[in-house]
Structure formats: structure tokens, C-alpha cells
Design a protein around this motif. Sequence first.
Motif, PDB file in Angstrom:
ATOM      1  N   TRP B 227      20.505 -37.018  90.852  1.00  0.00           N
ATOM      2  CA  TRP B 227      21.588 -36.806  89.887  1.00  0.00           C
ATOM      3  C   TRP B 227      21.037 -36.664  88.483  1.00  0.00           C
ATOM      4  O   TRP B 227      20.114 -37.376  88.075  1.00  0.00           O
ATOM      5  N   ILE B 228      21.613 -35.724  87.745  1.00  0.00           N
ATOM      6  CA  ILE B 228      21.190 -35.492  86.360  1.00  0.00           C
ATOM      7  C   ILE B 228      21.999 -36.433  85.476  1.00  0.00           C
ATOM      8  O   ILE B 228      23.197 -36.260  85.294  1.00  0.00           O
ATOM      9  N   LYS B 229      21.318 -37.438  84.929  1.00  0.00           N
ATOM     10  CA  LYS B 229      22.020 -38.445  84.133  1.00  0.00           C
ATOM     11  C   LYS B 229      22.011 -38.122  82.642  1.00  0.00           C
ATOM     12  O   LYS B 229      22.906 -38.520  81.909  1.00  0.00           O
ATOM     13  N   GLY B 230      20.961 -37.457  82.214  1.00  0.00           N
ATOM     14  CA  GLY B 230      20.873 -37.117  80.792  1.00  0.00           C
ATOM     15  C   GLY B 230      19.878 -36.001  80.590  1.00  0.00           C
ATOM     16  O   GLY B 230      18.877 -35.919  81.321  1.00  0.00           O
ATOM     17  N   VAL B 231      20.161 -35.107  79.650  1.00  0.00           N
ATOM     18  CA  VAL B 231      19.188 -34.055  79.306  1.00  0.00           C
ATOM     19  C   VAL B 231      19.470 -33.609  77.881  1.00  0.00           C
ATOM     20  O   VAL B 231      20.625 -33.456  77.471  1.00  0.00           O
ATOM     21  N   ALA B 232      18.406 -33.450  77.102  1.00  0.00           N
ATOM     22  CA  ALA B 232      18.560 -33.041  75.702  1.00  0.00           C
ATOM     23  C   ALA B 232      17.288 -32.367  75.219  1.00  0.00           C
ATOM     24  O   ALA B 232      16.193 -32.643  75.721  1.00  0.00           O
ATOM     25  N   HIS B 233      17.459 -31.482  74.235  1.00  0.00           N
ATOM     26  CA  HIS B 233      16.295 -30.805  73.651  1.00  0.00           C
ATOM     27  C   HIS B 233      16.417 -30.778  72.141  1.00  0.00           C
ATOM     28  O   HIS B 233      17.513 -30.949  71.589  1.00  0.00           O
ATOM     29  N   CYS B 234      15.296 -30.562  71.459  1.00  0.00           N
ATOM     30  CA  CYS B 234      15.286 -30.569  69.997  1.00  0.00           C
ATOM     31  C   CYS B 234      14.006 -29.914  69.480  1.00  0.00           C
ATOM     32  O   CYS B 234      12.946 -30.064  70.088  1.00  0.00           O
ATOM     33  N   ALA B 235      14.123 -29.201  68.353  1.00  0.00           N
ATOM     34  CA  ALA B 235      12.967 -28.505  67.766  1.00  0.00           C
ATOM     35  C   ALA B 235      12.632 -29.058  66.387  1.00  0.00           C
ATOM     36  O   ALA B 235      13.524 -29.285  65.572  1.00  0.00           O
ATOM     37  N   ASP B 236      11.340 -29.231  66.130  1.00  0.00           N
ATOM     38  CA  ASP B 236      10.829 -29.630  64.815  1.00  0.00           C
ATOM     39  C   ASP B 236      10.585 -28.364  63.969  1.00  0.00           C
ATOM     40  O   ASP B 236      10.883 -27.244  64.412  1.00  0.00           O
ATOM     41  N   ALA B 237      10.030 -28.543  62.781  1.00  0.00           N
ATOM     42  CA  ALA B 237       9.729 -27.406  61.896  1.00  0.00           C
ATOM     43  C   ALA B 237       8.688 -26.486  62.534  1.00  0.00           C
ATOM     44  O   ALA B 237       7.930 -26.896  63.409  1.00  0.00           O
TER      45      ALA B 237
END
Lengths: 386, 380
Positions: B227-237
Motif C-alpha cells: 500500500w502506498i502510504k505517502g509520496v512527495a517530491h521537491c526541488a532545490d535551486a
Amino acid sequence: MARSVAIVGTGQTDHKSHRPDVNGREMIYEAVTRALEDCELSIKDIDAIVIGNMDHFESINYVDTWSVEGSGGFMKPIMKVTTGGTTGTSVAIAAYYHVASGLFDRVLAIGWEKNSESDTTAAIVTCSDPIWDRFSYSGAIPSLATEATAYMQKYGATQEDAARVAVRDRTHALNNPHAHLRKPIKIEDVMSSPMLAYPIKLLDVCPRTDGACAVVFAADGVAQKIAPRPAWVKSSAVRHTYTWFGDSTDYNKGLVSLQEASSEAYKQAGITKPAEEFDVAELYLPYTYGGLKWIEDLGFCGPGEGPQFVAEGHTDMGGKIPVNPSGGVISTNCIGATALLRVAEAAIQIMGKGEQRQVPDVRLAMATGFGGCFWSDVVILSAEKP
Amino acid sequence: MDSIAIVGVAQTKYERRKKDKTYYDLVYEVTRDALEDAGLSLDDIDNVITVSNDFLDGRTISSMAVGEAAGGYHKNVSTVEGDGAFGAFYGAMRVLGGFKTTLVVAHSKGSEGDMRYVTNGMFDPVYQRLLGLEAVSSSALQANAYMEKHGVTEEDFARVSVKNHGNAKNNPYAQLPMDLTVADVMQSKRIADPIKFLDCSPVSDGAAAIIIASEEYAGKARTKPAWIKGVAHCADAYFIGDRDLADPKSLRDAAQRAYGMAGIREPLEEIDIVELYDAFSYMEPLWLEGMGFCDPGQGGKMIDKGITTMQGSLPVNPSGGVLSAHAVLVAGLARIIEAVLQIRGDAGPRQVEGVRTALAHGINGPCGQSHCVWILAGNM
């Protein structure tokens, strides 16, 4: 459960053949700033970004991470979605799913291209298989010429019929301050323009443009607070069915990918008579013959009836179903942005922000994307929440 | 978030050069195997996400070559360009947004190009590309910044390489299972100081696929769902000079949001295994810091104390990680697959006992500019 999603703001650059005054990121920044201004949001309000273009045109690898200073992606979720000519609709559909998933409330979709920095045809040729297809595939225009010739042969359409599509779109572009080519033309101008690949002449095809487009998508409950009249995404469908150019078109059947994508999108949206039910269509018509043939595939008229349908003015401003009030792809073609511009322009029509190019009281609008190996995307927008 | 799960997985064996297969052959192979794993047929799949990169494939619209092999014919399809962890995230959004089942497939053949040119293309064409920056040289700057800021040592990094290549001996898909010593790594050829040959991931060919399903469709698959409980992405400079390379803050942001979705407060206690993107050995401790498993600067100590070994309390990269097989784009999807296998209890000799919650991770851009963090669990 999927949430309802609407477009609440759009922004685009003033498109030109060459923008030496800005780099790619600065050009993206212009479109993003205009989109945020349009819906009175700041970049802080944006939860995630989807961006797309074609790598080999500007030769930038990982455009998502490269773009952040222009796209506003610094310390935000950003991903790149790219599918060739259909990139813009693919980006729009990806932004839709970002919001529909329930994970993000306000998502920015960006398409851009700086064609002046590329050898477009040289890059496009490399989409074909290096062993089996590349020796014979010489770019977008010749493969479209094959389709056009087959269509003329089958239905007796003429080069003048096609020229009418260029005249219509270029005339519409006179009402769009953002359009790249804003000089009126006549059928004789198209007919006397240089032959590129029979029957396609210079004025039958799209230009190469520098430009960017940004569109803000928002969730049900959020969208209504941002925009007085949001453009709701009613349905979308995509067919990127083919891999090999030899398989890509069935000259007897028409543009199969567009037939399939539109019939799926119509079914989801409950549309049975597209020419009657749509108030406006922004179609990705990279060349004039598409303006004859592909409206048949969309069911605006029967097979072979495209030339007459256009000649009778049904697709003009004030006609039954105005096509490309923006001037379309024949007037502006910043490739990675082109299909997103179709979505943005369809949304502009629903939001009533079309100014001189506004069609009165638009409630249902369609946008399409075309590209790759004769691939098609369809997005349907509505003034009513689905 | 509605309940969605990964119900089918497949990967090829990763090799230096798969001379006998085109990359669309590889895509076909993993598509077929993922369906078989799930006990589903192509008719059960209602949409497809392919993951590809025009630079790696040497083709404009690289997705065009694989649509048919991925079963995209007559289906809704799209393409993410970037690491497979990001592609899988879009696939998951599409299931949350109304589709029943997404097939996500990634491929790459590093053998058919020159990774120095491909990764040089990540850098600004005017200001940076001519300096010769590419994956190895930029990562060396990051490794130096990390050592400088926190006193982490080259030996700490070498221990990661020893551990991960050792773990790879239990993974039949890994390219580089090796018995190494810290001395072997330290004495290997210096590529870009402080990065040595055995601190680097290899050039690999391979493909991987997963099937993501809604709760309703997860029941139709024969596998135990992850089960997919959490997923997130993010970019720096973007410009590496604008970043503190020793502080992976975009990873911290992505990890915290993924933990928030999954209800994780104490990652070290609540997560049983980690599969992270160790393109170079120094990345493992640095990413562990960004994920909040220890305080900034303490990543080296986690390695030294043996916490991250197969016998430790938080095994990291039981598969051997990216150091042992690095098919670019595929590698993040492979991390997800390894996490799924651990949750299912199907990881064979590399199985960690009693895995209930696993973290998988992918990166995009130079020096881990952009991160994607996944939390998967056996319990819905």
C-alpha cells in the motif's frame, strides 16, 4: 474519489520567431507571471508544477530541475512530462491528475519552446527509429504531405480548399495580441507560396516560434474562490497508439488516434453531436489539410465533407463551431507550448476573457493536441462543474 | 488519500551491456513480467506511464519507441521524463484521479551513450557546461562540501560501498555483487577527488515496471498489495553554487511531507528498511540525514555503527542499491520494486525479517536537486 478540477488562470508570452532578449527560463517566467496575475495568485499559492518541452530543441537535459528559477519550482514539487507535439496537452492532463488525485490544490502547468535555438527538423527526424525508419523519415512536413495527398486523392479536395484553412486561422490571429504571425493573407498568397512537399506550401504550415504558456489548475472548492467563472475539465482522452510511421495512418480510415481519443472524451462528457454542442474548438492543426480532414475525425462533419464545411463558414467566427479564434498553430507554434495554448485558449473562451477573439457565451469548449507518430489528445472544458 | 497499492513488479537483470536486446525489447519483457507477477492481463490495465529521456535514448520523443512494447496501444498513456520514482508518482496520481490500474515502465541503456555528455547536458549551457561539470565532477563537489561541513571521511563513504556491493551478492538482478574491503575502495582509482572508482555506480542497461491499482482492483491481483502510504517530491535551486550542497533540504521537505501523509513521526523507529538512490557512496549518509534518520552530520556515524547493515536496525539498500546497478531512470523504480518485495516477503536471500514499512527514494538533476520519497506498507 477523483475531485473536480478547473482552470482558473492562464498566461502566455507575446510569441515571436526569435526572442534574443530572454533566455529560456526568463521566457518561462513571463508566462508564469502572467498566469499568476490572471488569477491573482502568487507563486507561494502554487502547490506543484508540471513542465514540458522537447529536449533536443534547446538541448537541456532535466528541464524540470533546470527551470526552477523561471518556473517558480524552487522548494516545490516539480516534474517533467513530455510527449512531442502533444506535450502541452500531456502537461495539462498531468496537472489535472495532480489536482484530481486530492494531493495538490493549485497546480501550475507550463509548456515552452525556444525554437530559435534549435534546428527543429533535424531534431524531429531523430524521433524515428535509427535503423528502420530514419533513412526515409525526413521530418514532420513530408509525413503530413503523404496524409494530405491521400486525402485529396480519396475525396477530391483541392489545394485551394486547404488554403482556406490558413486564411481562416491567420485572419483569426489578427484578433489575438499574443499570436506570432499577424499579417492578413489571401488564398492567392497561400497558393503562390513556395512548395515544401507537395501539396504543402509554406503558408500551409505552422511557423517555428519562441514562446511559453502557463495554466493554473485548481480543485473544486478552491477554484470557485479564485475565478468567478472557472473552466472545468469535463473529460480528456489520449491515444499515442503508434510507434512506427508505417503503421501510423490508415489512409482509408482517417486519423484513427483522433477518432478514438475524441470518441472516448465525448462519451465521458456525454456529447453526441459535437458540431452542435461545442461552442468553440481550439484544434492543434499544424497544417491546413488537418483543418479539413481532422474535423471529420472529430465528427464535426462526415468523411469528405471537411472542405465544404470550412468553405461554408461553419468554422469561422460567428459560424456553427468557430475553430481557433486564437489563430491556431498556423499562426503560433512554440512546440512544447502549442497544445497547452490550445487548452489555455479554450479556457479563456469559457472564462470570457477572449476580448477581441471572444466567441459569445461559450459553455463547452474543446482543445486538441497532435504530435509524435500521428498521436492525438483531446481535452473538453465546460462552464458547468462536472 | 484513497487506498492504492502496488500489485505487480518486474525488473530485468542489470548488466553493463545488453547487446542482444533493444530497449523496447527490455520494456516488453518487464511489462509482460509485471502483468504475470500481478496475475493480470493487459486488458486489466487502463492506462500506461512510460519513463524515458531523449538524451539517454538519443531520440526526440523517446517515448515513441516504447509505447507499443509497454502495451499502450489503444490506451490512455503519458510520459514522465526523469527518474522512475517521479514517473511512478504520476502513475499513482492517475489511479487516485479515476483510473483503475496504471502500468509504469522505465528503461535505459547506458551502454549506448556517453554518460558524461548526457549528464553534462543537465548544466547551464552558457555558464557551466564548458567547465566540464557532469555527474561525477559535480558530485565530487558535493562530497567535498559534505566532508568539509561535517567532518565525514572518505573511509565512511568507502564503508557504504563495501556494504552495498556485499548486499548485492544476495540480489540476482544486481550488476556488481562484490566482496570488497575499505582498503580496496580507498586504493581504487581516483576519478574526481574525493570520489574514487569504487565510490561510483556503474553504467547499466535495464528496465523495470510496476502496476499500481485502486483498492478495488488490488483485490483482483494475486499478489499481496504494497500500500502506498505517502509520496512527495521537491526541488532545490538549480545552480549548484546557490545551494548548500551539504544540506539536502529539498529531500527533507519531500520526506517530511511523505511522513506526514503516512502518519510517521519517528522514521528511525517506524521504518523497517530503506532503498535510496546512492549514485555515489557519499550520497547514502547524506540522504539518510535528509530523510531525518539522524541529525545533520551524523550520517557517517550511522554507517560506522552498523545501523544500516543487513543485521542493523535500519537496513539500507538490501538490494545493493544504485552502487550495484545504475540503469538511469530505472533506478528509482527499482528502489520502489525492492521496497515492495521486502514488504511482500518475496525478496529471497536479501529479505529483511518482518518488514512492515519501507522507504523508497529517487532523484532528479545534479547533486540530488530534486527528490521523490515513497512510503510503502503491508497494512492498508
